[in-house]
Design a protein around this motif. Structure first.
Motif, short mmCIF file in Angstrom:
data_model
loop_
_atom_site.label_atom_id
_atom_site.label_comp_id
_atom_site.label_asym_id
_atom_site.label_seq_id
_atom_site.Cartn_x
_atom_site.Cartn_y
_atom_site.Cartn_z
N THR A 247 0.83 -1.19 0.00
CA THR A 247 0.00 0.00 0.00
C THR A 247 0.87 1.25 0.00
N PRO A 248 0.36 2.33 -0.54
CA PRO A 248 1.14 3.56 -0.59
C PRO A 248 1.65 3.95 0.79
N GLY A 249 2.87 4.47 0.80
CA GLY A 249 3.44 4.92 2.06
C GLY A 249 4.33 3.87 2.71
N THR A 250 4.37 2.65 2.17
CA THR A 250 5.25 1.62 2.73
C THR A 250 6.14 1.09 1.61
N SER A 251 7.31 0.70 1.95
CA SER A 251 8.24 0.20 0.94
C SER A 251 8.17 -1.32 0.82
N GLY A 252 7.55 -1.98 1.80
CA GLY A 252 7.52 -3.43 1.79
C GLY A 252 8.80 -4.03 2.34
N ALA A 253 9.81 -3.22 2.59
CA ALA A 253 11.08 -3.70 3.14
C ALA A 253 11.00 -3.70 4.66
N PRO A 254 11.68 -4.63 5.29
CA PRO A 254 11.64 -4.67 6.75
C PRO A 254 12.31 -3.43 7.36
N ASP A 255 11.83 -3.03 8.49
CA ASP A 255 12.39 -1.90 9.22
C ASP A 255 13.47 -2.44 10.15
N PHE A 256 14.71 -2.43 9.67
CA PHE A 256 15.81 -3.02 10.42
C PHE A 256 16.07 -2.30 11.73
N ASP A 257 15.75 -1.02 11.80
CA ASP A 257 15.95 -0.29 13.06
C ASP A 257 15.09 -0.87 14.18
N SER A 258 13.91 -1.33 13.85
CA SER A 258 13.05 -1.89 14.89
C SER A 258 13.38 -3.35 15.18
N MET A 259 14.19 -3.98 14.29
CA MET A 259 14.52 -5.39 14.47
C MET A 259 15.84 -5.60 15.23
N THR A 260 16.59 -4.56 15.44
CA THR A 260 17.87 -4.69 16.13
C THR A 260 17.72 -4.32 17.59
N ARG A 261 18.66 -4.83 18.40
CA ARG A 261 18.66 -4.50 19.82
C ARG A 261 19.82 -3.58 20.12
N ASP A 262 19.60 -2.72 21.05
CA ASP A 262 20.68 -1.86 21.54
C ASP A 262 21.61 -2.73 22.37
N ILE A 263 22.90 -2.60 22.19
CA ILE A 263 23.87 -3.42 22.92
C ILE A 263 23.69 -3.27 24.43
N ALA A 264 23.17 -2.14 24.86
CA ALA A 264 22.94 -1.92 26.29
C ALA A 264 21.86 -2.85 26.84
N ASP A 265 21.02 -3.36 25.95
CA ASP A 265 19.93 -4.26 26.37
C ASP A 265 20.33 -5.73 26.36
N VAL A 266 21.54 -6.04 25.90
CA VAL A 266 21.97 -7.42 25.78
C VAL A 266 22.70 -7.83 27.07
N PRO A 267 22.24 -8.89 27.73
CA PRO A 267 22.90 -9.34 28.97
C PRO A 267 24.34 -9.80 28.70
N ALA A 268 25.21 -9.57 29.66
CA ALA A 268 26.62 -9.92 29.54
C ALA A 268 26.81 -11.39 29.19
N VAL A 269 26.03 -12.27 29.79
CA VAL A 269 26.19 -13.71 29.52
C VAL A 269 25.94 -14.00 28.05
N GLU A 270 25.02 -13.29 27.43
CA GLU A 270 24.72 -13.50 26.02
C GLU A 270 25.87 -12.99 25.14
N VAL A 271 26.44 -11.86 25.50
CA VAL A 271 27.58 -11.33 24.74
C VAL A 271 28.76 -12.29 24.84
N ILE A 272 29.06 -12.76 26.06
CA ILE A 272 30.20 -13.66 26.28
C ILE A 272 30.02 -14.97 25.51
N THR A 273 28.84 -15.57 25.62
CA THR A 273 28.63 -16.85 24.93
C THR A 273 28.63 -16.68 23.41
N THR A 274 28.12 -15.56 22.92
CA THR A 274 28.13 -15.31 21.47
C THR A 274 29.56 -15.18 20.96
N VAL A 275 30.38 -14.43 21.68
CA VAL A 275 31.78 -14.28 21.28
C VAL A 275 32.48 -15.63 21.33
N ALA A 276 32.22 -16.41 22.37
CA ALA A 276 32.84 -17.74 22.49
C ALA A 276 32.44 -18.64 21.32
#
Length: 132
Positions: free
Chosen positions: A16-45
Motif C-alpha cells: 500500500t502507498p506509504g510503505t516500501s515493503g522492506a523490513p524496518d531493520f531499526d526496529s529489528m535490532t537490539r541496543d547493545i545496552a539491552d543485551v545481557p553480559a552472559v549472552e555477549v560472552i557466549t556469542t563471542v565464544a
C-alpha cells in the motif's frame, strides 16, 4: 479469521502507498545496552569456536581452510575468555563452552604434525594440560 493484510515490522505487506515493503531493520535490532553480559560472552565464544574449527579443517571445505597458526590463536583466546568468565556466567553456560574448548584443543593436538608437550598446547596456559 481476519480480512486484513498481514503486517510485518515495516507495516502492511501488501505494498500500500506509504510503505516500501522492506523490513524496518531499526526496529529489528537490539541496543547493545539491552543485551545481557552472559549472552555477549557466549556469542563471542561461539564465534571463536566456529572460526577455530574452520581453521582446524573441521568445516565442509576441510583442508582448503586449514591454518593451524590461526587456530592456535583462536583457541588460546577462547581459553582465556572461558576461563576468565566461567565464574561470572555460571556453570550452566560455562560447561558447554569448556566442552567445546576441550574438543578443539584435542582436535588441534591431533591435527598437528608435531604435537605440543602436555601443558604447552593452545589455551593450556589457562586450562592446564588437556589429555584425551
Amino acid at each position: 479469521m481476519s480480512d486484513s493484510a498481514p503486517t510485518g515490522p515495516a507495516g502492511p505487506a501488501d505494498g500500500t502507498p506509504g510503505t516500501s515493503g522492506a523490513p524496518d531493520f531499526d526496529s529489528m535490532t537490539r541496543d547493545i545496552a539491552d543485551v545481557p553480559a552472559v549472552e555477549v560472552i557466549t556469542t563471542v565464544a561461539v564465534h571463536l569456536m566456529s572460526s577455530a574449527a574452520v581453521n582446524l579443517g573441521l568445516s565442509e571445505g576441510g583442508e582448503e581452510h586449514r591454518d593451524l597458526d590461526e587456530a592456535r590463536k583462536l583457541i588460546h583466546a577462547l581459553a582465556g575468555l572461558v576461563t576468565a568468565s566461567a565464574t561470572e556466567i555460571g556453570s550452566y553456560h560455562a560447561a558447554p563452552l569448556r566442552d567445546g574448548l576441550k574438543s578443539l584443543q584435542l582436535a588441534f593436538r591431533e591435527a598437528s604434525a608435531v604435537p605440543d608437550e602436555p601443558g604447552q598446547g593452545p589455551g593450556e596456559k589457562f586450562t592446564g594440560p588437556v589429555l584425551g
